[in-house]
Design a protein around this motif. Sequence first.
Motif, PDB file in Angstrom:
ATOM      1  N   VAL A  50     106.398  17.887  88.394  1.00 32.26           N
ATOM      2  CA  VAL A  50     107.762  18.303  88.738  1.00 32.26           C
ATOM      3  C   VAL A  50     108.047  19.622  88.033  1.00 32.26           C
ATOM      4  CG1 VAL A  50     108.627  15.969  89.133  1.00 32.26           C
ATOM      5  CG2 VAL A  50     108.744  16.962  86.830  1.00 32.26           C
ATOM      6  N   HIS A  51     109.002  20.351  88.572  1.00 35.94           N
ATOM      7  CA  HIS A  51     109.389  21.622  87.963  1.00 35.94           C
ATOM      8  C   HIS A  51     110.082  21.344  86.635  1.00 35.94           C
ATOM      9  CE1 HIS A  51     110.534  25.832  87.820  1.00 35.94           C
ATOM     10  NE2 HIS A  51     111.781  25.468  87.571  1.00 35.94           N
ATOM     11  N   PHE A  94     103.497  25.596  97.744  1.00 36.20           N
ATOM     12  CA  PHE A  94     104.026  25.772  96.403  1.00 36.20           C
ATOM     13  C   PHE A  94     102.972  26.419  95.511  1.00 36.20           C
ATOM     14  CE2 PHE A  94     106.003  22.104  98.341  1.00 36.20           C
ATOM     15  CZ  PHE A  94     107.350  22.262  98.071  1.00 36.20           C
ATOM     16  N   THR A  95     103.417  27.227  94.568  1.00 35.69           N
ATOM     17  CA  THR A  95     102.537  27.761  93.531  1.00 35.69           C
ATOM     18  C   THR A  95     102.952  27.151  92.205  1.00 35.69           C
ATOM     19  OG1 THR A  95     103.980  29.674  93.171  1.00 35.69           O
ATOM     20  CG2 THR A  95     102.164  29.925  94.750  1.00 35.69           C
ATOM     21  N   HIS A  96     101.943  26.871  91.363  1.00 38.28           N
ATOM     22  CA  HIS A  96     102.179  26.188  90.091  1.00 38.28           C
ATOM     23  C   HIS A  96     101.687  27.052  88.933  1.00 38.28           C
ATOM     24  CE1 HIS A  96     102.170  22.983  93.078  1.00 38.28           C
ATOM     25  NE2 HIS A  96     102.772  22.184  92.203  1.00 38.28           N
ATOM     26  N   SER A  97     102.424  27.019  87.850  1.00 36.18           N
ATOM     27  CA  SER A  97     102.011  27.680  86.606  1.00 36.18           C
ATOM     28  C   SER A  97     102.639  26.921  85.448  1.00 36.18           C
ATOM     29  CB  SER A  97     102.456  29.150  86.592  1.00 36.18           C
ATOM     30  OG  SER A  97     103.875  29.246  86.664  1.00 36.18           O
ATOM     31  N   GLY A  98     102.284  27.315  84.230  1.00 36.55           N
ATOM     32  CA  GLY A  98     102.860  26.666  83.061  1.00 36.55           C
ATOM     33  C   GLY A  98     101.798  26.123  82.114  1.00 36.55           C
ATOM     34  N   GLU A 137      85.966  21.914  83.064  1.00 41.02           N
ATOM     35  CA  GLU A 137      84.941  21.347  82.189  1.00 41.02           C
ATOM     36  C   GLU A 137      84.332  20.072  82.767  1.00 41.02           C
ATOM     37  OE1 GLU A 137      85.444  20.928  78.105  1.00 41.02           O
ATOM     38  OE2 GLU A 137      86.384  22.886  77.753  1.00 41.02           O
ATOM     39  N   LEU A 138      85.154  19.273  83.475  1.00 39.94           N
ATOM     40  CA  LEU A 138      84.673  17.999  84.004  1.00 39.94           C
ATOM     41  C   LEU A 138      84.269  18.096  85.478  1.00 39.94           C
ATOM     42  CD1 LEU A 138      87.301  15.573  82.397  1.00 39.94           C
ATOM     43  CD2 LEU A 138      85.016  16.156  81.569  1.00 39.94           C
ATOM     44  N   ASP A 139      84.414  19.286  86.049  1.00 43.38           N
ATOM     45  CA  ASP A 139      84.054  19.517  87.453  1.00 43.38           C
ATOM     46  C   ASP A 139      84.803  18.535  88.363  1.00 43.38           C
ATOM     47  OD1 ASP A 139      82.799  20.823  89.527  1.00 43.38           O
ATOM     48  OD2 ASP A 139      81.022  19.545  89.488  1.00 43.38           O
ATOM     49  N   LEU A 140      86.137  18.485  88.179  1.00 44.34           N
ATOM     50  CA  LEU A 140      86.971  17.592  88.974  1.00 44.34           C
ATOM     51  C   LEU A 140      87.524  18.307  90.196  1.00 44.34           C
ATOM     52  CD1 LEU A 140      89.071  15.955  86.093  1.00 44.34           C
ATOM     53  CD2 LEU A 140      87.043  15.014  87.203  1.00 44.34           C
ATOM     54  N   ARG A 141      87.552  17.607  91.298  1.00 41.25           N
ATOM     55  CA  ARG A 141      88.196  18.113  92.507  1.00 41.25           C
ATOM     56  C   ARG A 141      89.588  17.492  92.576  1.00 41.25           C
ATOM     57  NH1 ARG A 141      86.274  15.996  96.815  1.00 41.25           N
ATOM     58  NH2 ARG A 141      87.130  17.578  98.215  1.00 41.25           N
ATOM     59  N   TYR A 142      90.571  18.316  92.907  1.00 43.52           N
ATOM     60  CA  TYR A 142      91.937  17.792  92.946  1.00 43.52           C
ATOM     61  C   TYR A 142      92.789  18.644  93.875  1.00 43.52           C
ATOM     62  CZ  TYR A 142      93.346  21.709  89.966  1.00 43.52           C
ATOM     63  OH  TYR A 142      93.588  22.961  89.477  1.00 43.52           O
ATOM     64  N   ARG A 143      93.916  18.088  94.240  1.00 43.81           N
ATOM     65  CA  ARG A 143      94.930  18.852  94.968  1.00 43.81           C
ATOM     66  C   ARG A 143      96.294  18.511  94.379  1.00 43.81           C
ATOM     67  NH1 ARG A 143      97.282  15.575  99.183  1.00 43.81           N
ATOM     68  NH2 ARG A 143      96.131  13.602  99.425  1.00 43.81           N
ATOM     69  N   LEU A 144      97.142  19.510  94.300  1.00 40.81           N
ATOM     70  CA  LEU A 144      98.483  19.344  93.752  1.00 40.81           C
ATOM     71  C   LEU A 144      99.425  18.904  94.859  1.00 40.81           C
ATOM     72  CD1 LEU A 144      98.580  22.545  91.517  1.00 40.81           C
ATOM     73  CD2 LEU A 144      98.589  20.183  90.698  1.00 40.81           C
ATOM     74  N   LEU A 145     100.056  17.769  94.658  1.00 42.10           N
ATOM     75  CA  LEU A 145     100.987  17.228  95.642  1.00 42.10           C
ATOM     76  C   LEU A 145     102.325  17.954  95.571  1.00 42.10           C
ATOM     77  CD1 LEU A 145     100.347  13.408  95.092  1.00 42.10           C
ATOM     78  CD2 LEU A 145      99.322  14.904  96.820  1.00 42.10           C
ATOM     79  N   PRO A 146     103.052  17.986  96.668  1.00 37.32           N
ATOM     80  CA  PRO A 146     104.402  18.569  96.622  1.00 37.32           C
ATOM     81  C   PRO A 146     105.278  17.778  95.651  1.00 37.32           C
ATOM     82  CG  PRO A 146     103.672  18.256  98.889  1.00 37.32           C
ATOM     83  CD  PRO A 146     102.684  17.554  98.022  1.00 37.32           C
ATOM     84  N   PRO A 147     106.201  18.449  94.985  1.00 34.83           N
ATOM     85  CA  PRO A 147     107.066  17.734  94.024  1.00 34.83           C
ATOM     86  C   PRO A 147     107.917  16.682  94.720  1.00 34.83           C
ATOM     87  CG  PRO A 147     107.865  19.971  94.422  1.00 34.83           C
ATOM     88  CD  PRO A 147     106.532  19.878  95.081  1.00 34.83           C
ATOM     89  N   ARG A 148     108.119  15.563  94.022  1.00 39.32           N
ATOM     90  CA  ARG A 148     108.932  14.464  94.524  1.00 39.32           C
ATOM     91  C   ARG A 148     110.247  14.401  93.743  1.00 39.32           C
ATOM     92  NH1 ARG A 148     104.817  14.406  97.422  1.00 39.32           N
ATOM     93  NH2 ARG A 148     103.701  12.544  98.117  1.00 39.32           N
ATOM     94  N   PRO A 149     111.296  13.839  94.324  1.00 41.35           N
ATOM     95  CA  PRO A 149     112.546  13.665  93.568  1.00 41.35           C
ATOM     96  C   PRO A 149     112.397  12.556  92.533  1.00 41.35           C
ATOM     97  CG  PRO A 149     112.730  12.662  95.742  1.00 41.35           C
ATOM     98  CD  PRO A 149     111.413  13.393  95.723  1.00 41.35           C
ATOM     99  N   GLY A 150     113.301  12.536  91.573  1.00 44.59           N
ATOM    100  CA  GLY A 150     113.317  11.461  90.578  1.00 44.59           C
ATOM    101  C   GLY A 150     112.791  11.830  89.218  1.00 44.59           C
TER     102      GLY A 150
END
Length: 432
Positions: A19-20, A35-39, A51-64
């Motif tokens: 979340v933002h 969306f672009t992510h930083s921080g 380092e762990l060679d992980l594949r991932y995708r960032l999901l759109p932010p959810r409310p709550g």
Amino acid sequence: MGDRDQRGLSAEELRVISVHNPPFVKIHQEMANHFTHSGYLIDLWNIISAELDLRYRLLPPRPGGYGALLHNGSWTGMVGELAEKRADVALAAMFYREDRAAVLDYVNMAPVWSGHYEFHMRAGERDTAALSGDMFASLLRPLHQHVWPMLFLSLVALAIVLVTSVRLSRGPAESGPTRREFSFGFSCLSVLMTVTGQGWAVTPVSAPARIVTICSWITGLLITFHYTANMVSHLTVVQPAAPISSLAEFATNNDWTLAMEDGLGIIGSWARSPVPAERHLYERTASGERFLRLNGTPEAFLAAVQPRTLLFYDQDLVITAIGEEACHLLPLVEPDPRGKPEATYLVLRKGLKPLRSVINKTLLRLMQTGTLSRLKRRWLRGSRQLCPDQRLAVRPLTLADMLAVIVIVPLAAIGAGLVLAGELLASRLRCL
């Protein structure tokens, strides 16, 4: 490894949610569903995944927000996404809570941040004059409460030694009238006069009595100098005042606003709390009445540090967001049981023990090599040490400051008038 719940470190793509919440995660929407992510946590996750060679995708932010436990037992926010297995990893610095630990796993070998959420409000000012017991008690504040009884006992002891030395002196040193004059009451009054800088109508002549007299004057001068100096600094040095002193007082002021992040775990605790003031906080968050949701923007934080707003947040993070404007905040006077800063951790959904193990080891190595510290210095720059020491500022005296001194004169006149009326009445009654 075919079962998704038991895959651990498979080649399948991890679903990462956030979340933002600057400076931990900054989310910028460039176009629809993009969306672009930083921080801080984004940089940290990029290092871990590389380092762990992980594949991932960032999901759109959810409310709550982070996620709170509802009355029906379900979770909102990121915790709810992990609990329902709609996400695998949450990029958030989460405090440890037993209720959260029941539905997710903490990566807890190395904390990603340590913070302290507490209630803050903008400092008020002492401008309004008001007759009260506290106003007269302010005359005693220049000296510590333990000093006053010691001074009283010291002056009484001096009076006892003075009357004893005058009465027991031998030879022509002290005349008969002087010995009769120095009763215990007169000696107490004489010692008190040294504190107020007044001279004595009768001065003893004998050497022992003169020694006591000199000690009494030295003591009086020291008391006067110290009290005067401390009183001046007490009145003229800025001492920020808290407009309210407890959550109960906040609950009775309907014109105050509560400001905090949405979906904090403590909201669920407030809902079940036996304390009426804490349940009132939950009702504020649920109804949205006079409730300011912090969305991570500087504008929201600036609104949260305005007068008549109770902010629940970490002050260092507020300073990171808006700078010295956050230095006007004061903590709620009511003691906070959480006290010291608490560690926060990354979290995973249940069923990913192999992944949790390798991330734990990687985080521990990043902490030992100083990588975590360098990332924190880059993103978490706020600190209360950046705030100027406002206590050193000097301001002009106000009527509220001097009222306790000014009111002594009319009170003395009223007291003297009452005593005089009593004496006249007693005299008339004797004549009858």
